[in-house]
Design a protein around this motif. Structure first.
Motif, PDB file in Angstrom:
ATOM      1  N   MET A 241      24.382   5.556 -23.495  1.00 19.62           N
ATOM      2  CA  MET A 241      24.645   5.612 -22.066  1.00 19.62           C
ATOM      3  C   MET A 241      23.970   4.427 -21.396  1.00 19.62           C
ATOM      4  SD  MET A 241      24.091   9.663 -21.360  1.00 19.62           S
ATOM      5  CE  MET A 241      22.514   9.648 -22.194  1.00 19.62           C
ATOM      6  N   ASN A 242      24.660   3.810 -20.495  1.00 22.35           N
ATOM      7  CA  ASN A 242      24.152   2.617 -19.823  1.00 22.35           C
ATOM      8  C   ASN A 242      24.051   2.916 -18.344  1.00 22.35           C
ATOM      9  OD1 ASN A 242      23.578   0.135 -18.834  1.00 22.35           O
ATOM     10  ND2 ASN A 242      25.466  -0.840 -19.495  1.00 22.35           N
ATOM     11  N   TYR A 243      22.863   3.303 -17.890  1.00 21.15           N
ATOM     12  CA  TYR A 243      22.677   3.698 -16.502  1.00 21.15           C
ATOM     13  C   TYR A 243      21.801   2.678 -15.795  1.00 21.15           C
ATOM     14  CZ  TYR A 243      23.991   8.190 -18.518  1.00 21.15           C
ATOM     15  OH  TYR A 243      24.626   9.185 -19.189  1.00 21.15           O
TER      16      TYR A 243
ATOM     17  N   ASN B 118      30.464   4.903 -15.328  1.00 24.33           N
ATOM     18  CA  ASN B 118      31.588   4.085 -15.779  1.00 24.33           C
ATOM     19  C   ASN B 118      32.536   3.749 -14.632  1.00 24.33           C
ATOM     20  OD1 ASN B 118      30.584   4.064 -18.363  1.00 24.33           O
ATOM     21  ND2 ASN B 118      31.942   5.674 -19.134  1.00 24.33           N
ATOM     22  N   ALA B 119      32.661   4.668 -13.678  1.00 26.35           N
ATOM     23  CA  ALA B 119      33.542   4.413 -12.534  1.00 26.35           C
ATOM     24  C   ALA B 119      32.927   3.392 -11.589  1.00 26.35           C
ATOM     25  CB  ALA B 119      33.820   5.723 -11.795  1.00 26.35           C
ATOM     26  N   TYR B 120      31.590   3.421 -11.443  1.00 26.18           N
ATOM     27  CA  TYR B 120      30.888   2.512 -10.520  1.00 26.18           C
ATOM     28  C   TYR B 120      29.630   1.987 -11.219  1.00 26.18           C
ATOM     29  CZ  TYR B 120      34.129   4.468  -7.190  1.00 26.18           C
ATOM     30  OH  TYR B 120      35.289   4.853  -6.563  1.00 26.18           O
ATOM     31  N   PRO B 121      29.788   1.067 -12.156  1.00 24.57           N
ATOM     32  CA  PRO B 121      28.652   0.625 -12.983  1.00 24.57           C
ATOM     33  C   PRO B 121      27.547  -0.093 -12.226  1.00 24.57           C
ATOM     34  CG  PRO B 121      30.618  -0.689 -13.437  1.00 24.57           C
ATOM     35  CD  PRO B 121      31.062   0.460 -12.593  1.00 24.57           C
TER      36      PRO B 121
ATOM     37  N   ALA C 280      15.429  -6.429 -28.508  1.00 22.92           N
ATOM     38  CA  ALA C 280      16.265  -7.561 -28.118  1.00 22.92           C
ATOM     39  C   ALA C 280      17.497  -7.124 -27.314  1.00 22.92           C
ATOM     40  CB  ALA C 280      16.717  -8.328 -29.357  1.00 22.92           C
ATOM     41  N   ARG C 281      17.706  -5.827 -27.205  1.00 19.01           N
ATOM     42  CA  ARG C 281      18.896  -5.309 -26.529  1.00 19.01           C
ATOM     43  C   ARG C 281      18.480  -4.378 -25.398  1.00 19.01           C
ATOM     44  NH1 ARG C 281      23.975  -2.261 -29.605  1.00 19.01           N
ATOM     45  NH2 ARG C 281      25.517  -2.521 -27.939  1.00 19.01           N
ATOM     46  N   THR C 282      18.959  -4.626 -24.183  1.00 19.22           N
ATOM     47  CA  THR C 282      18.582  -3.806 -23.040  1.00 19.22           C
ATOM     48  C   THR C 282      19.809  -3.155 -22.419  1.00 19.22           C
ATOM     49  OG1 THR C 282      18.711  -5.708 -21.560  1.00 19.22           O
ATOM     50  CG2 THR C 282      16.564  -5.223 -22.536  1.00 19.22           C
ATOM     51  N   TYR C 283      19.589  -2.010 -21.791  1.00 22.19           N
ATOM     52  CA  TYR C 283      20.641  -1.288 -21.086  1.00 22.19           C
ATOM     53  C   TYR C 283      20.193  -1.065 -19.645  1.00 22.19           C
ATOM     54  CZ  TYR C 283      22.975  -0.516 -25.553  1.00 22.19           C
ATOM     55  OH  TYR C 283      23.623  -0.684 -26.747  1.00 22.19           O
ATOM     56  N   GLN C 284      19.889   0.183 -19.294  1.00 19.81           N
ATOM     57  CA  GLN C 284      19.563   0.498 -17.913  1.00 19.81           C
ATOM     58  C   GLN C 284      18.143   0.123 -17.551  1.00 19.81           C
ATOM     59  OE1 GLN C 284      19.905   2.647 -20.391  1.00 19.81           O
ATOM     60  NE2 GLN C 284      18.861   4.593 -20.052  1.00 19.81           N
TER      61      GLN C 284
END
Length: 339
Positions: free
Chosen positions: A1-3, A325-328, A82-86
């Motif tokens: 999940m990417n928040y 996903n609708a409004y990232p 090395a990998r970032t999300y939220q």
């Protein structure tokens, strides 16, 4: 999940009276105790425990826990730096009126010890980084109040934080002295009764003729808290807007909230130079149509930073993912889970 944002807030009648974060409607068995690895140095993990049998109530454990090669029954979690999300605004709790009253009645030394354990940010303490407050009374306050209970005071000349000066504000100031960077969210359970369709603190809706006054009520709250040295990072506009059964409570559907944000609260914040985030919804994950409707309005979306969810009545992760996903570009917040 990417928040963009995710806040874990655990609402309890008193911050530390044995209540913890769990599944509403029943406790689940405790997991298998963690494997204790023989250390080669100081413990790498600080561990607080609350048991359902109440033999441990948010108690710091003395176990020495280090990462190593010893096998255990849990899945392996690999951290890829090395990998970032939220980004995370913070993790924490609700500081309810009931919590503040209990904490403020502790002895000065016990209160100081508790608050340091919860909010100090050095490695030996919990370092809570976010708090949720009720704007006015919640259903966990010892009496119902708003900050302006004078009927017809449209100018808000009688607006006052006085009901919170006994317990909540003093406790907040002590917390801020320990962690001045903690973020704070405010959520109202109701508008003043005289602004509502049923003239009651329970249920009813905000009358259209008071939309402007209620928007200015939020402005005054943020400004007067700032005068106390308390910065409000974000507000939701109504706790559980689809449920009017709490005392206090208020109903506010998606169309009403969209209108309130784009025509009243958003412009009022802009006119006053307020940068506090406006967060939509603040209710269960089974009604994603509500935040999607608010964010679907271009004008309301420009003012709203994101939407907030409680963890009752639906799959939380699925709901947050759908709205993200609708409004990232908009934040999603997890603001309440009661046990």
């Amino acid at each position: 999940m990417n928040y963009n944002s995710f806040i874990y807030l655990c609402l309890s009648a008193a911050l530390l009276t044995g209540a913890g974060c769990g599944k509403k409607g029943g406790d689940t068995p405790d997991p298998t105790p963690p494997v204790v690895v023989t250390p080669t140095g100081p413990s790498q993990v600080a561990f607080w425990l609350t048991n359902t049998d109440r033999t441990a109530l948010f108690a710091k454990q003395k176990n020495v826990l280090n990462f190593g090669t010893t096998s255990n029954p849990y899945s392996t979690i690999t951290l890829d730096t090395a990998r970032t999300y939220q980004t995370m605004d913070g993790f924490g709790y609700a500081l309810t009126g009931g919590s503040a009253t209990v904490i403020n009645r502790m002895s000065a030394s016990s209160r100081a010890d508790l608050l340091r354990e919860l909010f100090a940010t050095d490695s030996t303490w919990l370092g809570v980084s976010y708090l949720r407050l009720s704007i006015g009374a919640s259903d966990l306050s010892d009496h119902v109040f708003t900050y302006d209970d004078v009927p017809g005071d449209v100018s808000l000349a009688q607006f006052s934080l006085a009901p919170d000066r006994t317990d909540l504000i003093p406790v907040l100031k002590q917390i801020l002295a320990i962690n001045p960077n903690i973020k704070i969210m405010g959520s109202p359970w109701t508008a003043p009764s005289w602004m509502k369709s049923n003239n009651s603190s329970k249920g009813g809706t905000l009358l259209p003729q008071y939309y402007d006054a209620y928007a200015r009520y939020f402005v005054k709250y943020i400004q007067q808290m700032a005068a106390e040295g308390i910065t409000i990072d974000a507000v939701t506009l109504q706790n559980e807007p689809l449920y009017g059964g709490n005392e206090p409570s208020m109903l506010m559907d998606a169309a009403q909230q969209t209108n309130f944000i784009k025509n009243n609260v958003g412009p009022a914040f802009a006119a006053a130079g307020i940068r506090t985030k406006i967060i939509a919804y603040d209710h269960n994950p089974d009604r994603t149509d509500f935040p999607l409707a608010v964010l679907g309005d271009a004008t309301a979306r420009a003012y709203a930073e994101g939407s907030a969810f409680h963890n009752y009545g639906g799959p939380l992760a699925d709901a947050l993912t759908q709205v993200h996903n609708a409004y990232p570009s908009k934040g999603v917040y997890f603001t309440e889970f009661w046990t």
